[in-house]
Motif scaffolding. Sequence first.
Motif, PDB file in Angstrom:
ATOM      1  N   ILE A  90       0.837  -1.197   0.000  1.00  9.15           N
ATOM      2  CA  ILE A  90       0.000   0.000   0.000  1.00  9.15           C
ATOM      3  C   ILE A  90       0.875   1.251   0.000  1.00  9.15           C
ATOM      4  O   ILE A  90       0.588   2.239  -0.685  1.00  9.15           O
ATOM      5  N   GLU A  91       1.965   1.195   0.758  1.00 11.35           N
ATOM      6  CA  GLU A  91       2.887   2.337   0.817  1.00 11.35           C
ATOM      7  C   GLU A  91       3.518   2.601  -0.551  1.00 11.35           C
ATOM      8  O   GLU A  91       3.672   3.753  -0.966  1.00 11.35           O
ATOM      9  N   GLN A  92       3.861   1.547  -1.262  1.00  4.38           N
ATOM     10  CA  GLN A  92       4.432   1.714  -2.604  1.00  4.38           C
ATOM     11  C   GLN A  92       3.445   2.402  -3.538  1.00  4.38           C
ATOM     12  O   GLN A  92       3.808   3.285  -4.316  1.00  4.38           O
ATOM     13  N   LEU A  93       2.184   1.984  -3.451  1.00  8.42           N
ATOM     14  CA  LEU A  93       1.165   2.579  -4.319  1.00  8.42           C
ATOM     15  C   LEU A  93       0.902   4.034  -3.951  1.00  8.42           C
ATOM     16  O   LEU A  93       0.827   4.904  -4.820  1.00  8.42           O
ATOM     17  N   LEU A  94       0.762   4.324  -2.649  1.00  8.00           N
ATOM     18  CA  LEU A  94       0.519   5.700  -2.220  1.00  8.00           C
ATOM     19  C   LEU A  94       1.700   6.601  -2.566  1.00  8.00           C
ATOM     20  O   LEU A  94       1.535   7.789  -2.860  1.00  8.00           O
ATOM     21  N   GLY A  95       2.891   6.022  -2.551  1.00  7.38           N
ATOM     22  CA  GLY A  95       4.087   6.792  -2.870  1.00  7.38           C
ATOM     23  C   GLY A  95       4.126   7.278  -4.306  1.00  7.38           C
ATOM     24  O   GLY A  95       4.924   8.157  -4.648  1.00  7.38           O
ATOM     25  N   LEU A  96       3.264   6.732  -5.149  1.00  6.13           N
ATOM     26  CA  LEU A  96       3.197   7.178  -6.545  1.00  6.13           C
ATOM     27  C   LEU A  96       2.425   8.482  -6.696  1.00  6.13           C
ATOM     28  O   LEU A  96       2.491   9.134  -7.743  1.00  6.13           O
ATOM     29  N   HIS A  97       1.685   8.860  -5.657  1.00  6.16           N
ATOM     30  CA  HIS A  97       0.922  10.116  -5.732  1.00  6.16           C
ATOM     31  C   HIS A  97       1.905  11.297  -5.776  1.00  6.16           C
ATOM     32  O   HIS A  97       2.855  11.358  -4.984  1.00  6.16           O
ATOM     33  N   PRO A  98       1.711  12.237  -6.679  1.00  6.42           N
ATOM     34  CA  PRO A  98       2.680  13.337  -6.849  1.00  6.42           C
ATOM     35  C   PRO A  98       2.845  14.234  -5.630  1.00  6.42           C
ATOM     36  O   PRO A  98       3.861  14.933  -5.519  1.00  6.42           O
ATOM     37  N   ASP A  99       1.886  14.231  -4.704  1.00  6.32           N
ATOM     38  CA  ASP A  99       1.977  15.102  -3.532  1.00  6.32           C
ATOM     39  C   ASP A  99       2.494  14.390  -2.290  1.00  6.32           C
ATOM     40  O   ASP A  99       2.557  15.003  -1.208  1.00  6.32           O
ATOM     41  N   VAL A 100       2.828  13.096  -2.418  1.00  4.78           N
ATOM     42  CA  VAL A 100       3.279  12.321  -1.258  1.00  4.78           C
ATOM     43  C   VAL A 100       4.800  12.219  -1.268  1.00  4.78           C
ATOM     44  O   VAL A 100       5.398  11.664  -2.200  1.00  4.78           O
ATOM     45  N   ALA A 101       5.444  12.748  -0.223  1.00  6.81           N
ATOM     46  CA  ALA A 101       6.901  12.670  -0.103  1.00  6.81           C
ATOM     47  C   ALA A 101       7.331  11.431   0.672  1.00  6.81           C
ATOM     48  O   ALA A 101       8.367  10.833   0.388  1.00  6.81           O
ATOM     49  N   ASP A 102       6.538  11.021   1.652  1.00  7.57           N
ATOM     50  CA  ASP A 102       6.867   9.870   2.474  1.00  7.57           C
ATOM     51  C   ASP A 102       5.567   9.334   3.057  1.00  7.57           C
ATOM     52  O   ASP A 102       4.610  10.098   3.294  1.00  7.57           O
ATOM     53  N   VAL A 103       5.513   8.025   3.297  1.00  9.88           N
ATOM     54  CA  VAL A 103       4.263   7.446   3.795  1.00  9.88           C
ATOM     55  C   VAL A 103       4.548   6.170   4.563  1.00  9.88           C
ATOM     56  O   VAL A 103       5.479   5.424   4.252  1.00  9.88           O
ATOM     57  N   ALA A 104       3.757   5.933   5.591  1.00 13.20           N
ATOM     58  CA  ALA A 104       3.780   4.676   6.343  1.00 13.20           C
ATOM     59  C   ALA A 104       2.345   4.285   6.634  1.00 13.20           C
ATOM     60  O   ALA A 104       1.496   5.153   6.903  1.00 13.20           O
ATOM     61  N   VAL A 105       2.052   3.004   6.568  1.00  9.90           N
ATOM     62  CA  VAL A 105       0.689   2.515   6.776  1.00  9.90           C
ATOM     63  C   VAL A 105       0.688   1.487   7.899  1.00  9.90           C
ATOM     64  O   VAL A 105       1.565   0.617   7.967  1.00  9.90           O
ATOM     65  N   ILE A 106      -0.286   1.582   8.769  1.00 13.24           N
ATOM     66  CA  ILE A 106      -0.464   0.591   9.835  1.00 13.24           C
ATOM     67  C   ILE A 106      -1.926   0.165   9.862  1.00 13.24           C
ATOM     68  O   ILE A 106      -2.796   0.810   9.274  1.00 13.24           O
ATOM     69  N   GLY A 107      -2.195  -0.929  10.552  1.00 14.40           N
ATOM     70  CA  GLY A 107      -3.570  -1.361  10.755  1.00 14.40           C
ATOM     71  C   GLY A 107      -4.073  -0.842  12.089  1.00 14.40           C
ATOM     72  O   GLY A 107      -3.342  -0.844  13.081  1.00 14.40           O
ATOM     73  N   VAL A 108      -5.312  -0.390  12.115  1.00 16.88           N
ATOM     74  CA  VAL A 108      -5.925   0.090  13.352  1.00 16.88           C
ATOM     75  C   VAL A 108      -7.254  -0.635  13.551  1.00 16.88           C
ATOM     76  O   VAL A 108      -7.884  -1.069  12.578  1.00 16.88           O
ATOM     77  N   PRO A 109      -7.698  -0.808  14.782  1.00 19.20           N
ATOM     78  CA  PRO A 109      -8.939  -1.550  15.039  1.00 19.20           C
ATOM     79  C   PRO A 109     -10.154  -0.896  14.381  1.00 19.20           C
ATOM     80  O   PRO A 109     -10.246   0.332  14.274  1.00 19.20           O
ATOM     81  N   ASP A 110     -11.078  -1.752  13.938  1.00 17.40           N
ATOM     82  CA  ASP A 110     -12.333  -1.287  13.355  1.00 17.40           C
ATOM     83  C   ASP A 110     -13.436  -2.226  13.820  1.00 17.40           C
ATOM     84  O   ASP A 110     -13.294  -3.451  13.724  1.00 17.40           O
TER      85      ASP A 110
END
Length: 526
Positions: free
Chosen positions: A443-463
Amino acid sequence: MRGDLEWGSVPRLVRFAAERYADVEAVVEGRTRISYAELGARVERATAACMAGGVSPGDRVAIWAPNTLDWIVSALGAVSAGAVLVPLNTRFKGAEAADVLRRSGARLLFVTGTFLGTSYLASLRRAVADGPELPELRDVVVLADDAPADFRTWKEFLASGDGVGEREVRERSSAVEGSWASDIVYTSGTTGRPKGAVITHAQTLRAYGIWSDLAGLRQGDRYLIVNPFFHTFGYKAGVIACLMRGATMIPQPVFSVDTVLANIAAERVSVLPGPPTLHQSLLDHASRDAYDLSALRLVVTGAAVVPLRLVERLRGELGVETVLTAYGLSEASGIVTMCRHGDDPSVIASTSGRAIPGTEVRVEDAEGRPAEAGVPGEVLVRGFNVMRGYYEDEAATAEVRGEDGWLRTGDVGVLDGAGNLRITDRIKDMFIVGGFNAYPAEIEQLLGLHPDVADVAVIGVPDARLGEVGRAYVVRRPGSVVTGDDLIAWARREMANYKVPRSVEFLGNLPRNASGKVQKGELRGS
């Protein structure tokens, strides 16, 4: 216990079921009801069409479609022609599907028409137009009555095999050996790049013969298959297990609580495996008491923490005789441990049971030594169920499977004194969204393709509804004013829905350690 020694291969299992359970109802799909004898005949016709189309033993054949009778027939037809099945996640976008088709070298693709308002063909065409071609893909069959001029409909495909004789079909399917690869299930890992776990016919049959025994699946059972066929749980614990026992398959292409309730009542469903969220939504449905659910006798769940209260409610409120939990992963044929009949509800709720026959499970500490009971560590498995390897990826295979045969799962777990396994964390950072594995690195690799994203980290949170969902921590590029809603909307166009983060938080910098690795523990505590 029947198993791989009797059947030998999936095509021989299909013929066994067609003869042994000839008059038993095999598949119910709306008004369509077919017997096992009819299912066997349909599979043979699909096999003939595969042969007429040039499918040879060892060729990869992909299928990108929801749970339907046509999925069952096309998949079993391809495997009976000696092909290796490559199931594609129906939540994939075009680019994700094209990547798996390209790296698996799929020769033939069975694809649904429009599903949930999306044209899979159009999505795939766009992806191929914008990226590398698919040189190995020579034939596309649309599982519908209409298809673009350069593709074939399901009916046209089947008709193309009418010139192939029954004897030729039987000879081809009988030649399939248990040691041959039966399927390649693509699963993501720590790199975020999906890798194809290669599983053989013999492994599949032995594993799901055991699963059927431990679950207590039997002839006369009516099995609502909500778990997607592209997933091992849906295809093997569903279709393959039903073929073994002569149970009736009732495929459901889209999860809807109302439809599940209606199907259970109308079809007298007795078996309903699925993630805990499925059963929780069933129990909490406002109109549940309006449906006759008295035939339901067997529930097998897993893929997430199972609340003890859920087990108690299934037994107490619905009268479900058997509730079991299990643990598995694609690299180990989808099954590693399972609870047993007679286990205490607390064991079923708090663990995933014990190693299945023919396998070993151990937990290693940080130094690679066997951990004592109650001490967490990485879960390793060894046995007949461990994959042959990742398809055409020896390096990735060597990372997870040692020369001694032990497979490193990347999951953290604890064994109790009786050998019951409890999964406590995930080394790979994977989290589970409504039963679907979501991998932050991908998911981080895909989000990193967005032109406005310089850095990103993804975690799971309870739902409360899905168990866990993704949260993205994003560092904007200088001057960017992108919002969380903007990123979520963009992500919905670029990745499968279960991967899409449900929330976004913006930071000036991501917390990293001295080696530059993101410290996700700090993010989870924030």
